[in-house]
Structure formats: C-alpha cells, structure tokens
Enzyme design. Structure first.
Site, PDB file in Angstrom:
ATOM      1  N   HIS A   1     -13.041   1.983   0.507  1.00 49.69           N
ATOM      2  CA  HIS A   1     -13.032   0.938   1.472  1.00 49.69           C
ATOM      3  C   HIS A   1     -13.577  -0.487   0.824  1.00 49.69           C
ATOM      4  O   HIS A   1     -13.785  -1.424   1.537  1.00 49.69           O
ATOM      5  CB  HIS A   1     -13.816   1.182   2.842  1.00 49.69           C
ATOM      6  CG  HIS A   1     -13.017   2.304   3.724  1.00 49.69           C
ATOM      7  ND1 HIS A   1     -13.916   3.179   4.346  1.00 49.69           N
ATOM      8  CD2 HIS A   1     -11.850   2.754   4.036  1.00 49.69           C
ATOM      9  CE1 HIS A   1     -13.190   3.964   5.017  1.00 49.69           C
ATOM     10  NE2 HIS A   1     -11.994   3.602   4.604  1.00 49.69           N
TER      11      HIS A   1
ATOM     12  N   ASN B   1       0.826  -1.293   0.061  1.00 48.89           N
ATOM     13  CA  ASN B   1       0.105  -0.134   0.016  1.00 48.89           C
ATOM     14  C   ASN B   1       1.154   1.135  -0.062  1.00 48.89           C
ATOM     15  O   ASN B   1       1.608   1.645   0.921  1.00 48.89           O
ATOM     16  CB  ASN B   1      -0.918  -0.053   1.251  1.00 48.89           C
ATOM     17  CG  ASN B   1      -1.911   1.042   1.278  1.00 48.89           C
ATOM     18  OD1 ASN B   1      -1.688   1.860   0.449  1.00 48.89           O
ATOM     19  ND2 ASN B   1      -2.625   1.025   2.108  1.00 48.89           N
TER      20      ASN B   1
END
Ligand code: ADP
Length: 392
Positions: free
Chosen positions: A177, A7
C-alpha cells in the site's frame, strides 16, 4: 500531457487517464473477467457509466479495446497523445525505492521478484507487455507498492530469524500500500503546511495497513513479507504466532496450501464474525446485537489501536493520524472505536466532525493532543504524478 494509470490483476485491468500536470481525470474504468466467460468492461466518462459485455481472451485485447474507446470518446486523437503509462507493481523488493521507467532490466527484476508476490507481479508484467504492444511510443513506468517503505531501518524490517534468510532468501518486511501511504502523507503535509512532520497513516480497506512516517519518509509499516501481516483484515488474520502454521500442518494434518487459504481467505472479520468480510455487514450485525460481529469489531479496532500506539512511541509523538481507504474513509463506527481507545494519549474525537464519509475532514476535537483526519486516498493519481515527473 496525457498519462494512463493501470492496475492489472490476473483477470482484470483498471485504468484512469489523466491530463497532467492539471491532474484532471479524463476517463476511467475497469475490464473484468479477462480470459474467463462473461468478460465485460465499464467506462466512466463525464459522470456517465457505460457497461459493455465483450469477449476478452487476454489483456492485450483489453488494451486494444481501451485504445479504441479513448479515440471514440475523443479523449485522444491518436495513440501518440499518450505519453506515459504508469503500471502498479506490487513487489519491487530492495531494488526500487521509487518509481522507474521500465526497460528490460526492470522487467527481469519484476519477474525475479514474482516468487515473493506470485499472484501479483506476473499480472503486472502482462499489463506492461500489453501496453508495450498496443501503445509502443508511450513510456512505461513501474510504480511499486513496496517502494515507499524502502526507507525503513534494518531493526524495523528484519525478522528475528537467522540472518541468511534475509541475505540469501530475501525474507524481510517490505510492506504494501506504499503508493497510498505516500499520497496521504504528502496530502497531510500540505494541510499542515510543513514537511517536518510525524504522521501515522491507517489505510483500512479490505486489505489494511498502518505506517509511521517521519518527515515524509516511512519508518515502519505493518504489512510484512506479504500482505498478511499486521492488522486484522476482511479475510486475513494479520499478525499471529508463526508456529500456528506448523501446528496446523503437523498436528491437524492440513496441507500448506489449505493453511494459506484459511489464513488469507477465511480469517479476519469473516473468520471471527462468521458473517462477512465486509465491514458494512459487521456494522449491521452489531446493530442486531450479533455477539460474533461485536467481538470481530472489538478485535479489529484493538489491533489498529495497538499499531497506532506502537508507532506513536517509535515516532516519539505524532502530529496527525490519518484514516483512509474504504473503511477508514467511511466507517464512522471504526474511527470512533479506535480513537476512543487512545484517550490515554490525550487524543480526542469530535463526534460531529467524525460524522463524515469519503471526504477530507479534521475529525479530532480542538483540545486533542494529536490531529486526526479523514484523507481519501488516490493511488491512481499518485501513479500518474510519478510517471509525469519521470517523463516531463
Ligand atoms: P480494497 O481496495 O482493499 O479492496 P476498499 O478500500 O475498497 O478495499 O475497502 C473496502 C471496505 O470498505 C469494505 O469492508 C467495505 O465494507 C468498507 N466500506 C465501504 N463503504 C463503507 C461504509 N459506508 N461504511 C462502512 N464500511 C464501508
């Protein structure tokens, strides 16, 4: 098969390496302050945490050090052992409803979508480029935050503004999300032992969103074109009257960038409490009878309740409500505040069961009309699973 989930932020790189399909975490960590003075990295291996300070001028250097560490820790014998790298990409637009193997076309689409996620998509590309250079034989996979929400119907993703703003300028609800909502909805279906379920997932961390999921597919979600929609968050206002923005610009004389900063960085729990964006500080304030913290928490819970009620109706009932992420997994107070306000639907909390932090648990009472669970999320694992399924 060894798979690395990464990430990449503008100055950070989080990583987690898995042995798949066993789903065993081999090593994890984070590089911070990349390109800034005082750069450092943390590695977690075998329950131990090591922090090292080292100059890092770019993500490629971070990747290169990571590879040395993987070999140093004997996690891999050579870089050829790493079969795939899964990259978290925030905005996949309408192009991607699932994770994909990255090629030039994917990179150009992620680039094109940077207008919609200017802080996030460019960082994702930097991570991909670094990975391609340092581990050229690994397959790179893009896992999009928006992908899981691509199953929404037009009536749920459109804003009621002239159609050309969606068709020409791509202004619509995308939701974020998605990797977490997907992970939790899959896990709850495993727990319930079936896939024909109606589930509401509350991902409540610093950023926060609620999703309505039917038979494993997202039907609605609270974030919008950007993350600043829906719930009240740590520093984001979530849903507001859109005209507040022009009022602040035209009548108060603020610049657009100032308004953006106020609504994204100075609002939410922080803006109302005047104390902190962190829910632990709000809870401490409430214990000390701080009226602003009490109000912030009331508003925060109210907004979550509003979305659960809305999605309960849209789903025509609900089998399970799941709480996840920092606050959802840990804040006993927030979960109680939310569920107690849903009594009219027959949803009831079990106070003893709710006394849990960071662990999977059923927290509703046996006579509750809907089961309520705490399900810790695991976005990195979801990414590794997607990558494994694409390359196996
Ligand atoms: P993000 O990933 O969006 O940055 P997290 O999912 O890590 O956020 O969630 C951060 C939030 O979780 C913070 O508001 C923090 O206060 C809250 N949190 C973490 N632990 C606890 C706890 N024990 N009690 C209450 N809130 C907690």
């Amino acid at each position: 098969m060894k798979i690395l989930s990464v990430n990449a932020g503008s100055s950070s790189l989080k990583f987690q390496m898995y042995e798949m399909p066993e789903e065993k975490v081999l090593i994890s960590g984070v590089f911070e302050r990349i390109g800034i003075n005082g750069s450092m990295y943390t590695i977690k291996y075998n329950g131990e945490k090591v922090v090292k300070e080292v100059p890092l001028s770019n993500h490629k250097e971070a990747f290169s050090i990571l590879m040395d560490e993987l070999i140093g820790y004997n996690v891999v014998e050579s870089l050829n052992d790493i079969k795939a790298v899964a990259h978290r990409i925030v905005q996949g637009g309408t192009y991607y409803s699932d994770s994909v193997i990255i090629d030039e076309d994917v990179i150009s689409k992620i680039n094109e979508l940077s207008v919609l996620a200017p802080l996030h998509n460019p960082a994702g590309i930097i991570g991909i480029k670094a990975s391609e250079e340092i581990i050229p034989d690994a397959v790179n996979v893009a896992v999009f935050d928006t992908a899981f929400h691509q199953t929404m119907e037009e009536e749920d993703y459109l804003y009621a503004i002239p159609r050309k703003y969606e068709s020409e300028y791509k202004i619509r609800r995308y939701g974020m999300h998605g990797t977490s909502h997907k992970y939790v909805s899959e896990r709850i279906n495993e727990i319930l032992g079936r896939n024909d379920t109606k589930v509401i997932v509350c991902h409540i961390g610093n950023g926060a969103s609620v999703s309505a999921i039917k038979n494993g597919k997202c039907v609605n979600t609270s974030m919008g074109l950007t993350p600043n929609a829906g719930l009240i968050m740590g520093t984001r206002c979530g849903d507001i009257d859109a005209t507040i923005v022009t009022y602040m610009i035209e009548t108060l004389g603020l610049r657009a960038s100032e308004v953006e900063n106020i609504l994204n960085k100075e609002s939410g729990l922080l803006g109302i409490s005047g104390v902190s964006s962190d829910s632990r500080d709000i809870e401490d304030g409430i214990k000390n009878n701080d009226q602003n913290c009490i109000l912030a928490q009331k508003m925060y819970e109210r907004r979550i309740v509003d979305y659960i009620a809305k999605y309960y109706v849209e789903l025509e009932g609900c089998d399970a409500i799941c709480f996840t992420a920092g606050i959802g997994e840990n804040s006993i107070m927030t979960r109680k505040g939310v569920i107690d306000k849903l009594g009219v639907l027959g949803i009831k909390l079990d106070i003893e069961r709710n006394n849990v932090r960071g662990k999977e648990a059923l927290i509703s009472s046996d006579d509750s009309s809907v089961r309520v669970y705490v399900i810790p999320t695991d976005e990195e694992l979801m990414m590794a699973r997607d990558a494994y399924n694409l390359v196996k």
